[in-house]
Scaffold this motif. Structure first.
Motif, PDB file in Angstrom:
ATOM      1  N   SER A  68     -39.292  31.941   6.927  1.00  0.00           N
ATOM      2  CA  SER A  68     -39.571  31.021   8.360  1.00  0.00           C
ATOM      3  C   SER A  68     -40.115  32.131   9.674  1.00  0.00           C
ATOM      4  CB  SER A  68     -37.820  30.813   8.390  1.00  0.00           C
ATOM      5  OG  SER A  68     -37.733  30.096   9.323  1.00  0.00           O
TER       6      SER A  68
ATOM      7  N   SER B 274     -36.101  33.552  11.804  1.00  0.00           N
ATOM      8  CA  SER B 274     -35.702  33.340  10.539  1.00  0.00           C
ATOM      9  C   SER B 274     -35.335  35.289  11.438  1.00  0.00           C
ATOM     10  CB  SER B 274     -35.739  33.347   9.168  1.00  0.00           C
ATOM     11  OG  SER B 274     -34.422  34.394   8.983  1.00  0.00           O
TER      12      SER B 274
ATOM     13  N   ASP C  76     -35.299  33.887   4.340  1.00  0.00           N
ATOM     14  CA  ASP C  76     -34.833  32.574   4.269  1.00  0.00           C
ATOM     15  C   ASP C  76     -36.611  32.306   4.232  1.00  0.00           C
ATOM     16  OD1 ASP C  76     -32.241  32.487   6.925  1.00  0.00           O
ATOM     17  OD2 ASP C  76     -32.339  33.370   4.897  1.00  0.00           O
TER      18      ASP C  76
END
Length: 308
Positions: free
Chosen positions: A89, A92, A97
């Motif tokens: 992500s 993130s 993640d």
């Protein structure tokens, strides 16, 4: 109302489409079936702009008069044939993640998304290659008008920004946002990071703000934007997405983010319209434009330029 569910074959994929007669745009009476039909017809020019880009979707299950939500992860029940990409992500703080993104590479996936009441499709300025995010292959600026500024002032700013790109030897391509503003693209050669692109775009925005302080703002403060056009250079951050060309918008009417010519931008910049603003296109308008002119952004797909 149309049948509650129909089964169709889309390029060899079997899809169950539901509630085709459901009105998603009460003001115009536009149904989910009509949205699916639009995405089916626009697919030949839309899909090249989605190729290898993870899509973030905005869904209106009960129509634009009701709540909507953004969706990044592939939803539960995603068909096995839908291509996905699991990536860290971008926003993130934890490397572990990840997001399992949908990759809308084909017509069947596009129809499947539209059947989920996905109206808006948003994509980053980078693509996925061998399961990894690449460097950006384009620069984007978002021109966001603060009331009472509107698309007319956005076009005035686009012309100023286009001149700077021309001076740098960079071709730029304008499109409407399908909402209040517009965006401009510059195709790049992936030789720089998103931080490099953001810094370059920010420098141009700050230069134009100094030269035209009554028209342009490059700072993020919303309270300072009244009557000015915010040049949002931050859209080049890897965590950000921009509405895709030819995406429908979740407005009161099914307006579309539409590529436009520089002649149209120049004409709109001189407009004195008070009610019917220029460069406002809905799904029917856009299909007609494609029939007449094809994809105005197509040349961009074959270009790659170094950032100065």
């Amino acid at each position: 109302m149309a049948a509650s569910k129909v089964t169709v074959d889309v390029e060899g994929r079997t899809l169950a489409l539901s509630n085709l007669g459901k009105v998603l745009y009460p003001e115009t009476g536009t149904t989910k079936g009509e949205v699916i039909q639009y995405y089916t017809h626009i697919a030949p020019v839309l899909l090249p702009h989605l190729a290898d880009r993870p899509v973030t979707r905005k869904r209106w299950p009960n129509g634009v008069a009701e709540d909507s939500f953004f969706e990044k992860n592939a939803p539960r029940g995603t068909p096995s044939w839908v291509r996905t990409a699991e990536l860290p992500s971008p926003g993130s703080t934890k490397d572990r993640d990840t997001v399992v993104y949908v990759m809308a590479d084909d017509l069947a996936t596009l129809v499947w998304l539209a059947n989920l009441a996905v109206l808006e499709i948003h994509v980053p300025q980078w693509t996925v290659a061998d399961g990894v995010a690449t460097n950006p292959d384009r620069l984007v600026v978002d021109l966001d008008p603060g009331e009472p500024a509107n698309i007319i002032q956005c076009c005035q700013v686009a012309l100023l920004l286009g001149e700077l790109f021309d001076e740098a030897g960079l071709p730029s391509y304008p499109k409407t946002s399908g909402s209040k503003g517009m965006q401009m693209y510059v195709p790049l050669d992936r030789g720089v990071t998103d931080d490099d692109v953001s810094a370059y775009a920010r420098g141009l925005a700050q230069q134009l703000e100094r030269d035209h302080p009554k028209l342009i703002i490059s700072r993020m403060e919303r309270a300072a934007r009244g009557g000015k056009v915010f040049i949002d250079w931050s859209q080049n951050n890897a965590a950000k997405t921009t509405v895709a060309p030819y995406s429908v918008r979740g407005r009161s009417a099914p307006t579309v983010s539409t590529p436009v010519t520089w002649d149209e931008v120049e004409k709109a910049a001189r407009s004195t319209a008070k009610t019917r603003l220029p460069l406002q296109f809905d799904i029917d308008d856009v299909l007609g434009r494609i029939d007449d002119d094809g994809d105005l952004l197509a040349p961009m797909l074959d270009q790659a330029h170094p950032l100065p």
